[in-house]
Design a protein around this motif. Structure first.
Motif, PDB file in Angstrom:
ATOM      1  N   ASN A  85       8.376   9.406   5.181  1.00 51.72           N
ATOM      2  CA  ASN A  85       8.503  10.847   5.085  1.00 51.72           C
ATOM      3  C   ASN A  85       8.215  11.384   3.689  1.00 51.72           C
ATOM      4  OD1 ASN A  85       9.304  11.046   7.801  1.00 51.72           O
ATOM      5  ND2 ASN A  85      11.402  10.520   7.254  1.00 51.72           N
ATOM      6  N   VAL A  86       7.654  10.536   2.829  1.00 54.47           N
ATOM      7  CA  VAL A  86       7.390  10.924   1.442  1.00 54.47           C
ATOM      8  C   VAL A  86       5.887  11.088   1.253  1.00 54.47           C
ATOM      9  CG1 VAL A  86       7.578  10.184  -0.965  1.00 54.47           C
ATOM     10  CG2 VAL A  86       9.421   9.684   0.636  1.00 54.47           C
ATOM     11  N   ASP A  87       5.493  12.170   0.612  1.00 53.75           N
ATOM     12  CA  ASP A  87       4.084  12.383   0.288  1.00 53.75           C
ATOM     13  C   ASP A  87       3.777  11.606  -0.996  1.00 53.75           C
ATOM     14  OD1 ASP A  87       1.494  13.249   0.052  1.00 53.75           O
ATOM     15  OD2 ASP A  87       2.025  15.298  -0.561  1.00 53.75           O
ATOM     16  N   VAL A  88       3.137  10.465  -0.867  1.00 51.88           N
ATOM     17  CA  VAL A  88       2.883   9.623  -2.033  1.00 51.88           C
ATOM     18  C   VAL A  88       1.782  10.182  -2.918  1.00 51.88           C
ATOM     19  CG1 VAL A  88       3.684   7.495  -0.968  1.00 51.88           C
ATOM     20  CG2 VAL A  88       1.301   8.139  -0.742  1.00 51.88           C
ATOM     21  N   ASN A  89       1.030  11.163  -2.427  1.00 54.24           N
ATOM     22  CA  ASN A  89      -0.034  11.773  -3.221  1.00 54.24           C
ATOM     23  C   ASN A  89       0.458  12.921  -4.085  1.00 54.24           C
ATOM     24  OD1 ASN A  89      -2.122  10.097  -2.262  1.00 54.24           O
ATOM     25  ND2 ASN A  89      -2.100  11.242  -0.343  1.00 54.24           N
ATOM     26  N   ARG A  90       1.690  13.338  -3.886  1.00 54.41           N
ATOM     27  CA  ARG A  90       2.232  14.435  -4.666  1.00 54.41           C
ATOM     28  C   ARG A  90       2.476  13.969  -6.100  1.00 54.41           C
ATOM     29  NH1 ARG A  90       7.851  15.369  -3.647  1.00 54.41           N
ATOM     30  NH2 ARG A  90       8.246  15.206  -5.831  1.00 54.41           N
ATOM     31  N   GLN A  91       1.968  14.705  -7.047  1.00 58.11           N
ATOM     32  CA  GLN A  91       2.156  14.367  -8.462  1.00 58.11           C
ATOM     33  C   GLN A  91       3.541  14.783  -8.909  1.00 58.11           C
ATOM     34  OE1 GLN A  91      -0.007  12.681 -10.295  1.00 58.11           O
ATOM     35  NE2 GLN A  91      -1.389  12.543  -8.557  1.00 58.11           N
ATOM     36  N   ILE A  92       4.201  13.913  -9.620  1.00 58.27           N
ATOM     37  CA  ILE A  92       5.557  14.206 -10.117  1.00 58.27           C
ATOM     38  C   ILE A  92       5.480  14.804 -11.497  1.00 58.27           C
ATOM     39  CG2 ILE A  92       7.761  13.198 -10.753  1.00 58.27           C
ATOM     40  CD1 ILE A  92       7.296  11.129  -8.579  1.00 58.27           C
TER      41      ILE A  92
ATOM     42  N   LEU B 193      15.703  -3.433  -0.859  1.00 58.03           N
ATOM     43  CA  LEU B 193      15.935  -2.324  -1.779  1.00 58.03           C
ATOM     44  C   LEU B 193      14.743  -1.373  -1.905  1.00 58.03           C
ATOM     45  CD1 LEU B 193      17.897  -4.110  -4.645  1.00 58.03           C
ATOM     46  CD2 LEU B 193      18.783  -2.564  -2.895  1.00 58.03           C
ATOM     47  N   ILE B 194      13.598  -1.739  -1.329  1.00 58.92           N
ATOM     48  CA  ILE B 194      12.441  -0.840  -1.357  1.00 58.92           C
ATOM     49  C   ILE B 194      12.745   0.346  -0.465  1.00 58.92           C
ATOM     50  CG2 ILE B 194      10.014  -0.567  -0.742  1.00 58.92           C
ATOM     51  CD1 ILE B 194       9.608  -3.496  -1.379  1.00 58.92           C
ATOM     52  N   LYS B 195      12.500   1.549  -0.993  1.00 57.38           N
ATOM     53  CA  LYS B 195      12.784   2.766  -0.236  1.00 57.38           C
ATOM     54  C   LYS B 195      11.723   2.990   0.834  1.00 57.38           C
ATOM     55  CE  LYS B 195      15.039   4.994  -4.094  1.00 57.38           C
ATOM     56  NZ  LYS B 195      15.035   6.086  -5.044  1.00 57.38           N
ATOM     57  N   GLU B 196      12.167   3.500   1.966  1.00 54.80           N
ATOM     58  CA  GLU B 196      11.253   3.864   3.056  1.00 54.80           C
ATOM     59  C   GLU B 196      10.433   5.065   2.626  1.00 54.80           C
ATOM     60  OE1 GLU B 196       9.017   3.989   5.983  1.00 54.80           O
ATOM     61  OE2 GLU B 196      10.605   2.520   6.263  1.00 54.80           O
ATOM     62  N   SER B 197       9.139   5.016   2.855  1.00 57.83           N
ATOM     63  CA  SER B 197       8.282   6.095   2.373  1.00 57.83           C
ATOM     64  C   SER B 197       7.530   6.803   3.496  1.00 57.83           C
ATOM     65  CB  SER B 197       7.282   5.551   1.350  1.00 57.83           C
ATOM     66  OG  SER B 197       6.432   4.617   1.958  1.00 57.83           O
TER      67      SER B 197
ATOM     68  N   SER C 121       0.812  -1.214   0.000  1.00 58.45           N
ATOM     69  CA  SER C 121       0.000   0.000   0.000  1.00 58.45           C
ATOM     70  C   SER C 121       0.848   1.267   0.000  1.00 58.45           C
ATOM     71  CB  SER C 121      -0.955   0.008   1.190  1.00 58.45           C
ATOM     72  OG  SER C 121      -0.239   0.088   2.398  1.00 58.45           O
ATOM     73  N   GLU C 122       2.059   1.204   0.539  1.00 56.46           N
ATOM     74  CA  GLU C 122       2.937   2.377   0.535  1.00 56.46           C
ATOM     75  C   GLU C 122       3.478   2.708  -0.851  1.00 56.46           C
ATOM     76  OE1 GLU C 122       6.014   1.629   3.338  1.00 56.46           O
ATOM     77  OE2 GLU C 122       4.854   2.395   5.018  1.00 56.46           O
ATOM     78  N   LEU C 123       3.381   1.795  -1.774  1.00 55.95           N
ATOM     79  CA  LEU C 123       3.926   2.016  -3.106  1.00 55.95           C
ATOM     80  C   LEU C 123       3.027   2.865  -3.996  1.00 55.95           C
ATOM     81  CD1 LEU C 123       5.256  -1.571  -3.867  1.00 55.95           C
ATOM     82  CD2 LEU C 123       6.576   0.421  -3.148  1.00 55.95           C
ATOM     83  N   PHE C 124       1.761   3.050  -3.603  1.00 58.32           N
ATOM     84  CA  PHE C 124       0.788   3.714  -4.463  1.00 58.32           C
ATOM     85  C   PHE C 124       0.172   4.917  -3.771  1.00 58.32           C
ATOM     86  CE2 PHE C 124       0.847  -0.797  -5.547  1.00 58.32           C
ATOM     87  CZ  PHE C 124       1.140  -0.723  -6.900  1.00 58.32           C
ATOM     88  N   PRO C 125      -0.184   5.963  -4.551  1.00 57.39           N
ATOM     89  CA  PRO C 125      -0.921   7.096  -3.970  1.00 57.39           C
ATOM     90  C   PRO C 125      -2.322   6.652  -3.539  1.00 57.39           C
ATOM     91  CG  PRO C 125      -0.641   7.393  -6.334  1.00 57.39           C
ATOM     92  CD  PRO C 125       0.126   6.177  -5.958  1.00 57.39           C
ATOM     93  N   THR C 126      -2.928   7.413  -2.639  1.00 63.84           N
ATOM     94  CA  THR C 126      -4.208   6.988  -2.074  1.00 63.84           C
ATOM     95  C   THR C 126      -5.321   6.862  -3.109  1.00 63.84           C
ATOM     96  OG1 THR C 126      -4.663   9.286  -1.474  1.00 63.84           O
ATOM     97  CG2 THR C 126      -3.745   7.871   0.225  1.00 63.84           C
ATOM     98  N   SER C 127      -5.241   7.587  -4.204  1.00 60.15           N
ATOM     99  CA  SER C 127      -6.311   7.514  -5.211  1.00 60.15           C
ATOM    100  C   SER C 127      -6.361   6.159  -5.916  1.00 60.15           C
ATOM    101  CB  SER C 127      -6.136   8.625  -6.242  1.00 60.15           C
ATOM    102  OG  SER C 127      -4.895   8.501  -6.905  1.00 60.15           O
ATOM    103  N   VAL C 128      -5.250   5.462  -5.985  1.00 58.13           N
ATOM    104  CA  VAL C 128      -5.218   4.149  -6.645  1.00 58.13           C
ATOM    105  C   VAL C 128      -4.630   3.069  -5.733  1.00 58.13           C
ATOM    106  CG1 VAL C 128      -5.090   5.079  -8.983  1.00 58.13           C
ATOM    107  CG2 VAL C 128      -2.984   4.644  -7.712  1.00 58.13           C
TER     108      VAL C 128
END
Length: 100
Positions: free
Chosen positions: A93-100, A87-91, A27-34
């Protein structure tokens, strides 16, 4: 007979350690919308692809090279899984909803 019970409990405990954190990791790999769709597709497709070829490979290895080759195959698969997990990065402190 008690040794079989101990090995069964140990194997199930290791399976629990494997499947326990997988919901959080996926679940940490994806933004909340998907998030639900992404984690469900990832889990199910990996299960289908991984589970469909493993018995075929294990059967081929057992008939061609002996049963110990299946153990080497499983140990190799477990090692690759551990490396991928590390190798999976810790997320956190990352805003997964931010669009790149």
């Amino acid at each position: 007979m008690p040794s079989v019970f101990i090995f069964l409990c140990l194997g199930l405990a290791i399976m629990g350690l494997t499947y326990g954190p997988i919901g959080t990791v996926l679940s940490e790999l994806f933004p909340t919308s998907v998030r639900y769709t992404g984690s469900a597709l990832t889990f199910n497709l990996a299960g289908i692809l991984g589970a469909s070829f493993a018995p075929l490979i294990a059967t081929y290895l057992a008939t061609t090279y002996g049963l110990q080759a299946v153990g080497y195959y499983l140990a190799g698969a477990a090692t690759l899984s551990l490396i991928a997990f590390l190798l999976i990065k810790e997320s956190k402190n990352v805003d997964v909803n931010r669009q790149i």
